[in-house]
Design an enzyme around this catalytic site. Structure first.
Site, PDB file in Angstrom:
ATOM      1  N   LEU A 145       0.857  -1.199   0.000  1.00 52.18           N
ATOM      2  CA  LEU A 145       0.000   0.000   0.000  1.00 52.18           C
ATOM      3  C   LEU A 145       0.889   1.244   0.000  1.00 52.18           C
ATOM      4  O   LEU A 145       0.877   2.032   0.939  1.00 52.18           O
ATOM      5  CB  LEU A 145      -0.945  -0.013   1.211  1.00 52.18           C
ATOM      6  CG  LEU A 145      -2.136   0.930   1.099  1.00 52.18           C
ATOM      7  CD1 LEU A 145      -3.164   0.390   0.112  1.00 52.18           C
ATOM      8  CD2 LEU A 145      -2.794   1.136   2.467  1.00 52.18           C
ATOM      9  N   GLY A 146       1.662   1.397  -1.082  1.00 51.44           N
ATOM     10  CA  GLY A 146       2.504   2.583  -1.234  1.00 51.44           C
ATOM     11  C   GLY A 146       1.771   3.621  -2.064  1.00 51.44           C
ATOM     12  O   GLY A 146       0.541   3.714  -2.029  1.00 51.44           O
TER      13      GLY A 146
ATOM     14  N   ILE B 192       1.249   3.831  -5.364  1.00 49.23           N
ATOM     15  CA  ILE B 192       0.316   3.257  -6.339  1.00 49.23           C
ATOM     16  C   ILE B 192      -0.780   2.465  -5.626  1.00 49.23           C
ATOM     17  O   ILE B 192      -1.967   2.582  -5.971  1.00 49.23           O
ATOM     18  CB  ILE B 192       1.086   2.382  -7.354  1.00 49.23           C
ATOM     19  CG1 ILE B 192       2.036   3.262  -8.182  1.00 49.23           C
ATOM     20  CG2 ILE B 192       0.125   1.629  -8.264  1.00 49.23           C
ATOM     21  CD1 ILE B 192       3.020   2.496  -9.056  1.00 49.23           C
TER      22      ILE B 192
ATOM     23  N   SER C   7       1.659  -5.428   3.823  1.00 54.20           N
ATOM     24  CA  SER C   7       3.017  -5.045   3.441  1.00 54.20           C
ATOM     25  C   SER C   7       3.876  -5.350   4.663  1.00 54.20           C
ATOM     26  O   SER C   7       3.393  -5.981   5.607  1.00 54.20           O
ATOM     27  CB  SER C   7       3.079  -3.575   3.044  1.00 54.20           C
ATOM     28  OG  SER C   7       2.506  -2.778   4.065  1.00 54.20           O
TER      29      SER C   7
ATOM     30  N   ILE D 206       0.174  -5.492 -11.326  1.00 53.15           N
ATOM     31  CA  ILE D 206       0.770  -4.337 -12.016  1.00 53.15           C
ATOM     32  C   ILE D 206       2.152  -4.044 -11.419  1.00 53.15           C
ATOM     33  O   ILE D 206       2.733  -3.002 -11.711  1.00 53.15           O
ATOM     34  CB  ILE D 206      -0.117  -3.073 -11.949  1.00 53.15           C
ATOM     35  CG1 ILE D 206      -0.442  -2.685 -10.504  1.00 53.15           C
ATOM     36  CG2 ILE D 206      -1.408  -3.260 -12.735  1.00 53.15           C
ATOM     37  CD1 ILE D 206       0.551  -1.899  -9.776  1.00 53.15           C
TER      38      ILE D 206
ATOM     39  N   ARG E  16       5.538  -6.315 -10.595  1.00 53.06           N
ATOM     40  CA  ARG E  16       6.608  -6.890 -11.416  1.00 53.06           C
ATOM     41  C   ARG E  16       6.280  -8.367 -11.639  1.00 53.06           C
ATOM     42  O   ARG E  16       5.785  -9.042 -10.722  1.00 53.06           O
ATOM     43  CB  ARG E  16       7.969  -6.797 -10.711  1.00 53.06           C
ATOM     44  CG  ARG E  16       8.610  -5.419 -10.772  1.00 53.06           C
ATOM     45  CD  ARG E  16       9.169  -5.106 -12.159  1.00 53.06           C
ATOM     46  NE  ARG E  16       9.804  -3.812 -12.208  1.00 53.06           N
ATOM     47  CZ  ARG E  16       9.218  -2.672 -12.586  1.00 53.06           C
ATOM     48  NH1 ARG E  16       7.963  -2.672 -12.976  1.00 53.06           N
ATOM     49  NH2 ARG E  16       9.890  -1.542 -12.608  1.00 53.06           N
TER      50      ARG E  16
ATOM     51  N   GLU F 137       9.479 -10.710 -19.691  1.00 52.66           N
ATOM     52  CA  GLU F 137       9.046  -9.756 -20.720  1.00 52.66           C
ATOM     53  C   GLU F 137      10.144  -9.559 -21.756  1.00 52.66           C
ATOM     54  O   GLU F 137      11.328  -9.497 -21.383  1.00 52.66           O
ATOM     55  CB  GLU F 137       8.719  -8.404 -20.058  1.00 52.66           C
ATOM     56  CG  GLU F 137       7.550  -8.495 -19.107  1.00 52.66           C
ATOM     57  CD  GLU F 137       7.309  -7.197 -18.341  1.00 52.66           C
ATOM     58  OE1 GLU F 137       7.893  -6.160 -18.707  1.00 52.66           O
ATOM     59  OE2 GLU F 137       6.537  -7.219 -17.386  1.00 52.66           O
TER      60      GLU F 137
ATOM     61  N   HIS G 207       2.702  -4.379 -20.340  1.00 59.09           N
ATOM     62  CA  HIS G 207       3.394  -3.474 -19.408  1.00 59.09           C
ATOM     63  C   HIS G 207       3.143  -2.004 -19.792  1.00 59.09           C
ATOM     64  O   HIS G 207       4.074  -1.253 -20.078  1.00 59.09           O
ATOM     65  CB  HIS G 207       4.905  -3.769 -19.383  1.00 59.09           C
ATOM     66  CG  HIS G 207       5.570  -3.283 -18.128  1.00 59.09           C
ATOM     67  ND1 HIS G 207       6.654  -3.907 -17.564  1.00 59.09           N
ATOM     68  CD2 HIS G 207       5.306  -2.211 -17.327  1.00 59.09           C
ATOM     69  CE1 HIS G 207       7.036  -3.247 -16.477  1.00 59.09           C
ATOM     70  NE2 HIS G 207       6.236  -2.214 -16.312  1.00 59.09           N
ATOM     71  N   VAL G 208       1.862  -1.632 -19.767  1.00 60.95           N
ATOM     72  CA  VAL G 208       1.471  -0.282 -20.196  1.00 60.95           C
ATOM     73  C   VAL G 208       1.032   0.607 -19.033  1.00 60.95           C
ATOM     74  O   VAL G 208       0.388   1.635 -19.237  1.00 60.95           O
ATOM     75  CB  VAL G 208       0.344  -0.334 -21.268  1.00 60.95           C
ATOM     76  CG1 VAL G 208       0.858  -0.928 -22.557  1.00 60.95           C
ATOM     77  CG2 VAL G 208      -0.888  -1.101 -20.760  1.00 60.95           C
ATOM     78  N   GLY G 209       1.388   0.207 -17.797  1.00 60.15           N
ATOM     79  CA  GLY G 209       0.940   0.953 -16.612  1.00 60.15           C
ATOM     80  C   GLY G 209       1.124   2.460 -16.733  1.00 60.15           C
ATOM     81  O   GLY G 209       0.221   3.241 -16.453  1.00 60.15           O
TER      82      GLY G 209
END
Ligand code: NAP
Length: 312
Positions: free
Chosen positions: A152-153, A155, A174, A229, A231, A260, A278-280
């Site tokens: 919960l950072g 993002i 976390s 989303i 890694r 990837e 990988h289009v975040g």
């Protein structure tokens, strides 16, 4: 005065790369072969290295860059960089946090909607002109469901805001609990057990490698959805494929993968896998802001000013 030399393992976004070329003599090395040529051909000391969030900078590369002062990554993750080796050599590292947070959280939210409402299948249904044969099957609602967020950072919090607005309950795990109004199961397996959607938003690297394995996927259960989303390395991809094929979990929404840009055929062909390349952070606005931040960090370093976003 001669321009300093920068090794460019990944170019900055199109609007920013020309500005980098004005400030640096750029050695482009988009492949291992080009890197070898760049390292042997350069008569100038390489003082800066430019890459992105998945760029690999092992100690063996640093050994070949004795004049390197700074690495700037166009991305927030830096799991490919050997941090102890950088520290030992006094090399600085910068990344691009915050400016990409909203876009990545949007993509996580999109994956939650795409998987729960079966939107990719619904789109395919019409492209196949299947509607005249009968209605599209029912999907499942989000309201009242639990989204369990690992990490919960910046993002993770932005994802929580969006999913709360969709009527979901948020839980998170976390290494440290935070003063937030969300449930904190004491372990990842407890989070997975409590979640309808398990959403990965933690860093990659050795500390999180394969955190999501067969045991966690079983805990998520046959009605559960995995969203990643973070890694690809956080998920044991072979265990994930087995869980999907054996109906141990319901479906999956992935923006990142273990190897990837190569995906296992079993994932590519799975009907309950929603896959993105990988289009975040892949919008013109955000990539330009990320590139500008890289440039600003380089400017600060070479002007001997404090870095804007130092990692080390
Ligand atoms: P951040 O603000 O540093 O948040 C990371 C969160 O992960 C923190 O809450 C941290 O909390 C938690 N965490 C760290 N290590 C952990 C561990 N070993 N186990 C469990 N939780 C752990 O970073 P961010 O800006 O939100 O970015 C998060 C990640 O998203 C990045 O590192 C990157 O890999 C990924 N990302 C992906 C894309 C994309 O295009 N798909 C784009 C940008 C970023 P604790 O310290 O309390 O553990």
């Amino acid at each position: 005065m001669a321009l300093p030399t920068a090794l460019v393992l990944a170019p900055l976004p199109p609007a920013i790369q020309p500005l980098l070329e004005q400030r640096f003599h750029c050695l482009h090395a988009p492949s291992p072969a080009a890197l070898e040529t760049a390292l042997t051909a350069s008569p100038y000391p390489i003082r800066a290295l430019v890459g992105h969030g998945s760029t690999q900078v092992p100690a063996s590369l640093l050994d070949q860059l004795p004049h390197l002062e700074i690495i700037t990554l166009c991305g927030v993750g830096y799991d490919g960089v050997d941090l102890p080796a950088c520290r030992a050599r006094g090399i600085r590292l910068t990344n691009t946090p915050d400016v990409l947070t909203d876009d990545v959280a949007d993509i996580a939210t999109a994956l939650v909607l795409l998987t729960s409402r079966r939107l990719i299948e619904a789109n395919r249904f019409l492209h196949q002109n299947a509607w005249p044969q009968g209605p599209f099957p029912l999907a499942s609602a989000l309201r009242g469901k639990t989204a369990g967020i690992l990490g919960l950072g910046r993002i993770g919090k932005a994802i929580a805001t969006r999913l709360t607005a969709l009527g979901m309950t948020i839980a998170y795990h976390s290494r440290h609990p935070q003063p937030v109004p969300h449930t904190y199961p004491p372990s990842l397996i407890d989070l997975a057990t409590a979640s309808d959607f398990l959403i990965l938003a933690c860093p990659g690297g050795p500390a999180t490698h394969h955190l999501v394995d067969a045991t966690i996927l079983s805990a998520l259960g046959p009605t559960g959805t995995l969203i990643n989303i973070a890694r690809g390395s956080v998920v044991d991809e072979a265990a994930l494929i087995h869980a999907l094929e054996s109906n141990l979990i319901h479906n999956v929404g992935l923006d990142v993968f273990e190897h990837e840009p190569h995906l296992p055929p079993a994932l590519i062909n799975h009907p309950r896998a929603v896959l993105l390349p990988h289009v975040g952070s892949a919008t013109t606005e955000t990539r330009t802001a990320m590139g500008q931040l890289c440039l600003d960090n380089l400017d600060a370093h070479f002007a001997q000013k404090p870095l804007l976003t130092p990692v080390i």
